[in-house]
Design an enzyme around this catalytic site. Structure first.
Site, PDB file in Angstrom:
ATOM      1  N   THR A  28       0.807  -1.237   0.000  1.00 56.54           N
ATOM      2  CA  THR A  28       0.000   0.000   0.000  1.00 56.54           C
ATOM      3  C   THR A  28       0.835   1.279   0.000  1.00 56.54           C
ATOM      4  O   THR A  28       0.286   2.362   0.218  1.00 56.54           O
ATOM      5  CB  THR A  28      -0.945   0.052   1.231  1.00 56.54           C
ATOM      6  OG1 THR A  28      -0.129   0.078   2.413  1.00 56.54           O
ATOM      7  CG2 THR A  28      -1.885  -1.136   1.275  1.00 56.54           C
ATOM      8  N   TRP A  29       2.140   1.160  -0.208  1.00 61.86           N
ATOM      9  CA  TRP A  29       2.968   2.377  -0.221  1.00 61.86           C
ATOM     10  C   TRP A  29       2.502   3.256  -1.380  1.00 61.86           C
ATOM     11  O   TRP A  29       2.226   2.716  -2.473  1.00 61.86           O
ATOM     12  CB  TRP A  29       4.442   1.994  -0.380  1.00 61.86           C
ATOM     13  CG  TRP A  29       5.390   3.135  -0.147  1.00 61.86           C
ATOM     14  CD1 TRP A  29       5.137   4.304   0.527  1.00 61.86           C
ATOM     15  CD2 TRP A  29       6.757   3.212  -0.583  1.00 61.86           C
ATOM     16  NE1 TRP A  29       6.274   5.091   0.544  1.00 61.86           N
ATOM     17  CE2 TRP A  29       7.275   4.448  -0.132  1.00 61.86           C
ATOM     18  CE3 TRP A  29       7.596   2.359  -1.301  1.00 61.86           C
ATOM     19  CZ2 TRP A  29       8.593   4.852  -0.376  1.00 61.86           C
ATOM     20  CZ3 TRP A  29       8.902   2.748  -1.539  1.00 61.86           C
ATOM     21  CH2 TRP A  29       9.391   3.984  -1.083  1.00 61.86           C
ATOM     22  N   ASP A  57      -0.318  -5.213   3.432  1.00 61.42           N
ATOM     23  CA  ASP A  57       0.837  -4.612   4.098  1.00 61.42           C
ATOM     24  C   ASP A  57       0.720  -3.087   4.056  1.00 61.42           C
ATOM     25  O   ASP A  57       0.587  -2.499   2.986  1.00 61.42           O
ATOM     26  CB  ASP A  57       2.129  -5.023   3.373  1.00 61.42           C
ATOM     27  CG  ASP A  57       3.346  -4.347   4.000  1.00 61.42           C
ATOM     28  OD1 ASP A  57       3.774  -4.814   5.080  1.00 61.42           O
ATOM     29  OD2 ASP A  57       3.838  -3.344   3.446  1.00 61.42           O
ATOM     30  N   TYR A  62       3.302   5.468   5.553  1.00 58.37           N
ATOM     31  CA  TYR A  62       2.760   5.677   4.206  1.00 58.37           C
ATOM     32  C   TYR A  62       1.684   6.762   4.226  1.00 58.37           C
ATOM     33  O   TYR A  62       0.671   6.635   4.915  1.00 58.37           O
ATOM     34  CB  TYR A  62       2.202   4.372   3.626  1.00 58.37           C
ATOM     35  CG  TYR A  62       3.214   3.235   3.551  1.00 58.37           C
ATOM     36  CD1 TYR A  62       4.594   3.490   3.570  1.00 58.37           C
ATOM     37  CD2 TYR A  62       2.810   1.915   3.460  1.00 58.37           C
ATOM     38  CE1 TYR A  62       5.517   2.459   3.509  1.00 58.37           C
ATOM     39  CE2 TYR A  62       3.741   0.868   3.394  1.00 58.37           C
ATOM     40  CZ  TYR A  62       5.087   1.151   3.430  1.00 58.37           C
ATOM     41  OH  TYR A  62       6.001   0.129   3.375  1.00 58.37           O
ATOM     42  N   GLN A 172      10.841  -8.362   6.589  1.00 61.18           N
ATOM     43  CA  GLN A 172      10.386  -7.827   5.297  1.00 61.18           C
ATOM     44  C   GLN A 172      11.553  -7.058   4.660  1.00 61.18           C
ATOM     45  O   GLN A 172      12.047  -6.099   5.240  1.00 61.18           O
ATOM     46  CB  GLN A 172       9.185  -6.898   5.513  1.00 61.18           C
ATOM     47  CG  GLN A 172       8.615  -6.396   4.205  1.00 61.18           C
ATOM     48  CD  GLN A 172       7.386  -5.507   4.378  1.00 61.18           C
ATOM     49  OE1 GLN A 172       7.415  -4.346   4.000  1.00 61.18           O
ATOM     50  NE2 GLN A 172       6.322  -6.041   4.924  1.00 61.18           N
ATOM     51  N   TYR A 200       9.522  -7.116  -0.406  1.00 59.22           N
ATOM     52  CA  TYR A 200       8.865  -5.884  -0.850  1.00 59.22           C
ATOM     53  C   TYR A 200       9.428  -5.436  -2.189  1.00 59.22           C
ATOM     54  O   TYR A 200      10.486  -5.888  -2.602  1.00 59.22           O
ATOM     55  CB  TYR A 200       8.899  -4.800   0.236  1.00 59.22           C
ATOM     56  CG  TYR A 200      10.186  -4.079   0.573  1.00 59.22           C
ATOM     57  CD1 TYR A 200      10.785  -3.169  -0.301  1.00 59.22           C
ATOM     58  CD2 TYR A 200      10.774  -4.242   1.828  1.00 59.22           C
ATOM     59  CE1 TYR A 200      11.931  -2.460   0.048  1.00 59.22           C
ATOM     60  CE2 TYR A 200      11.917  -3.538   2.197  1.00 59.22           C
ATOM     61  CZ  TYR A 200      12.490  -2.640   1.292  1.00 59.22           C
ATOM     62  OH  TYR A 200      13.616  -1.944   1.639  1.00 59.22           O
TER      63      TYR A 200
END
Ligand code: NAP
Length: 286
Positions: A28-29, A57, A62, A172, A200
């Protein structure tokens, strides 16, 4: 459920706790940054949930909490079907800071618990203090599990040497075909201990979607280059991929990548195009 969806395609792996999670999640960045894109972002995440991509995530960082609010909207009414991952910034990693940050994330996420809460990257607060804070949140029922992010092998060694450090559920890290550094020692170290890596930027923030060497392999599978990049990550043992897709078409393609079976020939060609590491390099971060 949409008719074309076969949930049995969603492969899972087990966290050290024994809980199964899908090997494909949704990042969701960059979500929550622009109100005009919000409806599309929520729709994309909801479609992902429909397709069985139930791990989401996010992070307090963010859009300064905005991404967590997008997630809240997407999971409304289906919280129990979602495995929520969020992260605390190293600047909030003190005993009091972690508690406060978690409570703020819970409010933005409109939930009473985070399934997996990660330290976003190593910082200056002693790790033992952060682990204690995570354990206190677990005891209070505000998080179910905790883990770390952007930890290199020496940092993982330090972590597991601490009281409760062995409760870490994932690390991560940046991992994709063009970032294979972790394969040298971090990935084997984690694999030996049953700690999954969460990869990621699995399509290198979209860059691998335009890679001509990947397109050659993609043509054999009637797939796209991005799908091959993703399939490759998801076929690594003990690895979960969390691509971010704000477009529904991308979400569909990412879900479909789960059914791509790369052949030994594909792997050999990809090794030639993206050679595995031959020496230790410091862990890269985006
Ligand atoms: P990424 O997932 O590798 O790439 C995202 C980009 O690829 C977006 O522009 C997306 O486009 C595009 N894309 C997605 N699926 C595609 C497909 N099937 N075909 C073509 N293009 C596609 O990069 P990322 O967002 O950096 O990484 C994923 C997630 O990992 C983040 O969102 C975040 O949750 C997490 N992350 C964590 C850290 C950390 O330090 N722990 C750092 C970076 C990222 P659209 O959005 O237009 O669909």
């Amino acid at each position: 459920m949409p008719p074309s969806i076969n949930r049995s395609l969603i492969r899972t792996l087990k966290l050290p706790s024994g809980e199964a999670v899908p090997v494909l999640g949704q990042g969701t960045w960059k979500m929550g940054e622009d109100r005009r894109r919000r409806a599309d972002e929520v729709a994309a995440l909801k479609l992902g949930l429909d397709l069985g991509i139930t791990l989401i995530d996010t992070a307090e960082m963010y859009a300064s909490g905005g991404a967590e609010e997008v997630v809240a909207e997407a999971i409304a009414g289906r919280r129990d079907a979602t495995f929520l991952v969020s992260k605390v910034l190293p600047s909030n990693a003190s005993r009091a800071g972690v508690k406060r940050a978690c409570e703020n994330s819970l409010k933005r996420l409109a939930t009473d618990r985070i399934d997996l809460y990660l330290l976003h990257w190593p910082g200056s607060v002693p790790l033992s203090e952060t682990v204690e804070a995570f354990e206190a949140l677990k005891a209070a029922g505000k998080i179910r599990h905790w883990g770390v992010s952007n930890f290199d092998t020496d940092e993982m060694e330090e972590l597991v040497g601490l009281d409760h450090g062995g409760d870490v559920q994932t690390n991560q890290v940046l991992y994709n075909l063009s970032r294979r550094g972790p394969e040298f020692d971090l990935a084997p170290w984690c694999a030996e201990r049953g700690i999954p890596l969460m990869a990621y930027s699995p399509v290198e923030q979209g860059a691998l979607a335009h890679n001509t060497r990947l397109e050659v392999v993609a043509a054999r599978h009637n797939a796209t280059a991005a799908q091959i990049a993703l399939a490759w990550v998801m076929m690594q043992d003990g690895v979960i991929a969390i691509p971010k897709a704000g477009r529904q078409e991308h979400v569909r393609q990412n879900a479909a990548a789960l059914s791509i079976e790369l052949t030994p020939q594909d792997f050999a060609d990809l090794d030639r195009a993206f050679p595995p590491p031959t020496r230790k390099r410091g862990l890269e971060m985006i």
